[in-house]
Write an enzyme that holds these catalytic residues in place. Structure first.
Site, PDB file in Angstrom:
ATOM      1  N   ASP A  78       3.090  -4.656   7.917  1.00 16.68           N
ATOM      2  CA  ASP A  78       1.871  -3.862   7.785  1.00 16.68           C
ATOM      3  C   ASP A  78       0.694  -4.837   7.948  1.00 16.68           C
ATOM      4  O   ASP A  78       0.376  -5.604   7.038  1.00 16.68           O
ATOM      5  CB  ASP A  78       1.867  -3.184   6.407  1.00 16.68           C
ATOM      6  CG  ASP A  78       0.563  -2.455   6.124  1.00 16.68           C
ATOM      7  OD1 ASP A  78      -0.405  -2.618   6.904  1.00 16.68           O
ATOM      8  OD2 ASP A  78       0.495  -1.745   5.105  1.00 16.68           O
ATOM      9  N   HIS A 130       0.878  -1.177   0.000  1.00 11.74           N
ATOM     10  CA  HIS A 130       0.000   0.000   0.000  1.00 11.74           C
ATOM     11  C   HIS A 130       0.915   1.226   0.000  1.00 11.74           C
ATOM     12  O   HIS A 130       2.033   1.176   0.527  1.00 11.74           O
ATOM     13  CB  HIS A 130      -0.826  -0.055   1.288  1.00 11.74           C
ATOM     14  CG  HIS A 130      -1.919   0.949   1.409  1.00 11.74           C
ATOM     15  ND1 HIS A 130      -1.681   2.251   1.769  1.00 11.74           N
ATOM     16  CD2 HIS A 130      -3.254   0.845   1.236  1.00 11.74           C
ATOM     17  CE1 HIS A 130      -2.844   2.900   1.824  1.00 11.74           C
ATOM     18  NE2 HIS A 130      -3.812   2.067   1.503  1.00 11.74           N
ATOM     19  N   CYS A 188      -4.695   2.540  -3.643  1.00  7.86           N
ATOM     20  CA  CYS A 188      -3.441   3.017  -3.033  1.00  7.86           C
ATOM     21  C   CYS A 188      -2.316   2.020  -3.247  1.00  7.86           C
ATOM     22  O   CYS A 188      -1.500   1.773  -2.346  1.00  7.86           O
ATOM     23  CB  CYS A 188      -3.614   3.299  -1.535  1.00  7.86           C
ATOM     24  SG  CYS A 188      -4.780   4.584  -1.192  1.00  7.86           S
ATOM     25  N   LYS A 240     -10.568  -0.704  10.579  1.00 12.01           N
ATOM     26  CA  LYS A 240     -10.757  -1.874   9.720  1.00 12.01           C
ATOM     27  C   LYS A 240     -11.132  -3.096  10.556  1.00 12.01           C
ATOM     28  O   LYS A 240     -11.306  -4.190  10.032  1.00 12.01           O
ATOM     29  CB  LYS A 240      -9.477  -2.163   8.927  1.00 12.01           C
ATOM     30  CG  LYS A 240      -9.107  -1.055   7.938  1.00 12.01           C
ATOM     31  CD  LYS A 240      -7.873  -1.431   7.164  1.00 12.01           C
ATOM     32  CE  LYS A 240      -7.261  -0.254   6.422  1.00 12.01           C
ATOM     33  NZ  LYS A 240      -8.037   0.187   5.266  1.00 12.01           N
ATOM     34  N   GLN A 269      -4.485  -5.280   6.906  1.00 11.00           N
ATOM     35  CA  GLN A 269      -5.485  -6.201   6.346  1.00 11.00           C
ATOM     36  C   GLN A 269      -5.438  -7.575   6.998  1.00 11.00           C
ATOM     37  O   GLN A 269      -6.203  -8.471   6.618  1.00 11.00           O
ATOM     38  CB  GLN A 269      -5.281  -6.350   4.829  1.00 11.00           C
ATOM     39  CG  GLN A 269      -5.486  -5.064   4.063  1.00 11.00           C
ATOM     40  CD  GLN A 269      -6.879  -4.464   4.265  1.00 11.00           C
ATOM     41  OE1 GLN A 269      -7.827  -5.149   4.676  1.00 11.00           O
ATOM     42  NE2 GLN A 269      -7.017  -3.179   4.001  1.00 11.00           N
TER      43      GLN A 269
HETATM   44  N1  PLP Z   1      -1.767  -0.746   4.606  1.00 14.78           N
HETATM   45  C1  PLP Z   1      -2.702  -1.500   4.006  1.00 14.78           C
HETATM   46  C2  PLP Z   1      -2.347  -2.864   3.529  1.00 14.78           C
HETATM   47  C3  PLP Z   1      -4.002  -0.995   3.851  1.00 14.78           C
HETATM   48  O1  PLP Z   1      -4.923  -1.737   3.248  1.00 14.78           O
HETATM   49  C4  PLP Z   1      -4.290   0.291   4.335  1.00 14.78           C
HETATM   50  C5  PLP Z   1      -5.632   0.885   4.138  1.00 14.78           C
HETATM   51  O2  PLP Z   1      -6.389   0.500   3.285  1.00 14.78           O
HETATM   52  C6  PLP Z   1      -3.287   1.029   4.954  1.00 14.78           C
HETATM   53  C7  PLP Z   1      -2.028   0.484   5.076  1.00 14.78           C
HETATM   54  C8  PLP Z   1      -3.535   2.408   5.493  1.00 14.78           C
HETATM   55  O3  PLP Z   1      -4.395   2.342   6.575  1.00 14.78           O
HETATM   56  P1  PLP Z   1      -4.922   3.693   7.265  1.00 14.78           P
HETATM   57  O4  PLP Z   1      -5.518   4.508   6.148  1.00 14.78           O
HETATM   58  O5  PLP Z   1      -5.946   3.208   8.234  1.00 14.78           O
HETATM   59  O6  PLP Z   1      -3.774   4.346   7.909  1.00 14.78           O
END
Ligand code: PLP
Length: 405
Positions: A198, A121, A362, A224, A201
């Site tokens: 990270d 992401h 993203c 989430k 998900q």
């Molecule tokens: N990393 C992953 C794999 C994501 O799917 C997301 C959000 O969709 C993020 C990071 C960013 O999360 P946040 O917008 O809650 O900071």
């Protein structure tokens, strides 16, 4: 386990109608919906115990502090962290990664290398690129195979004596692939390289055990996980957190301040400058309760059933292309119908009451690697049902002929 209907009853938003049709919410990867217990907890703090945390001797402040610290202990148990001091509250996954990149990354030197993967992401790409403004760092990228799995066989060839860090997603938000994190961490540790995972998900769908994974950093977002917006978590290995400089300065994170010299608070407060979202943090506790009352294994099993059923039915649709077909994947389906634009598909589905996400999610470097601009993405949570999948498939069957013409 509660029946799915009992679970759905806890989410008033699922009763909504969109274009005079029953809403089918399949955008859970972007954010999940929130049960009444979490919203009640927010109201309860505002109406009963709102006072700034860690500052007052008065009862309300102590109660508000207790709620926040109790969530911290709960989060530590949820991911099996060795201690609550290693749980740092942030605004979300993005801020947690920025914290590590900015603070741990400040110790990198010119010529150092870091390894990311092509399925990251933007939240796990751009913070590392920002470091390149002040340091000559190179970023190496691990590719994927045709099923959307990481090319783990190539990882050893990316590691050199200058590799200082690896940052990798546990589960892809586009492909759904569940990455072999434990194996990646073990390999990295053989070369004394720390790893940030990270978990944005993964935390709503998988059992997370940071000690079993041996993760150095693990990050995720409450919104989430059926929780409130504005709250995220950074778990870190104690020895690393201790050596890292503060990320932001301000109140709460200091021990003593003078104009000559300031000393910093101990963990976790060293990294929590300013007033945290203590209302959201208190409510996050209830989101963890919600998950635990059902059981993460039950949640995962239900979502896997939906994933399998939806995938099989979708493959019957002429022109259907699914991106990410790893055998080990989470309940996320990215797809395109023929050459139809993802946006058109998403708009038509919306008119039929079905909420899916469209675009690059993203993850533009991943889109480039796949040779596409974007996808339509349907993603599932515990409250989704087989009937909703049927509605989704009926809608796809209805719009596919229009799109393929
Ligand atoms: N990393 C992953 C794999 C994501 O799917 C997301 C959000 O969709 C993020 C990071 C960013 O999360 P946040 O917008 O809650 O900071």
């Amino acid at each position: 386990m509660n029946s799915i209907q009992q679970i759905r009853d806890q989410f008033p938003i699922l009763q909504r109608r969109v274009y005079d049709r029953q809403l089918v919410y399949l955008d859970n990867t972007a954010t999940s919906q929130t049960p009444r217990s979490v919203v009640d907890a927010i109201e309860s703090v505002y109406f009963n115990t709102k006072a700034n945390v860690h500052r007052g001797v008065h009862t309300l402040s102590q109660e508000a502090t207790d709620l926040q610290e109790s969530t911290r202990r709960h989060v530590a148990r949820y991911i099996n962290a060795p201690s609550a001091e290693q749980i740092i509250f942030t605004r979300g996954t993005t801020e947690a990664i920025n914290l590590v990149a900015s603070s741990y990354g400040s110790m990198f030197e010119n010529g150092d290398e870091i390894i990311l993967t092509v399925m990251e992401h933007h939240a796990n790409i751009v913070p590392w690129q920002l470091l390149q403004r002040t340091k000559r760092l190179s970023i190496k990228v691990l590719p994927i195979n045709e099923r959307g799995e990481l090319r783990l066989d190539l990882l050893p060839s990316l590691i050199t004596e200058r590799t200082r860090f690896i940052a990798v997603t546990h589960v892809s938000n586009v492909l759904g692939t569940i990455n072999p994190i434990k194996e990646i961490i073990a390999l990295a540790h053989r070369h004394q390289i720390p790893v940030l995972v990270d978990g944005a998900q993964a935390s709503p769908h998988l059992t997370i055990d940071v000690q079993d994974l041996d993760a150095d950093f693990y990050v995720f977002s409450a919104h989430k996980m059926y929780g409130p917006t504005g709250v995220g978590v950074l778990y870190g290995r104690r020895s690393l957190l201790q050596m890292m400089p503060p990320y932001q300065g301000g109140g709460e994170m200091i021990e003593h301040v003078s104009f000559e010299r300031t000393t910093f608070a101990a963990l976790p407060f060293k990294f929590e400058a300013g007033t945290p979202d203590f209302v959201g943090i208190a409510a996050f506790d209830k989101a963890l309760d919600f998950i635990e009352n059902i059981g993460i294994e039950q949640i995962a099993a239900h979502e896997q059933q939906l994933l399998q059923y939806a995938t099989e039915r979708m493959m019957e649709i002429p022109g259907m292309r699914i991106f990410g077909i790893a055998p080990h994947k989470s309940a996320v389906i990215s797809f395109l119908i023929g050459n139809a634009h993802h946006y058109d598909t998403g708009m038509l589905l919306d008119k039929l009451g079905i909420a899916v996400r469209t675009g690059h999610h993203c993850a533009q470097p991943l889109m480039t690697a796949l040779g596409i601009e974007g996808t339509v993405r349907a993603s599932f949570a515990i409250y989704n049902t087989t009937q909703e999948v049927d509605q989704f498939i009926t809608a796809l069957n209805r719009i596919a002929p229009m799109l393929n013409n």
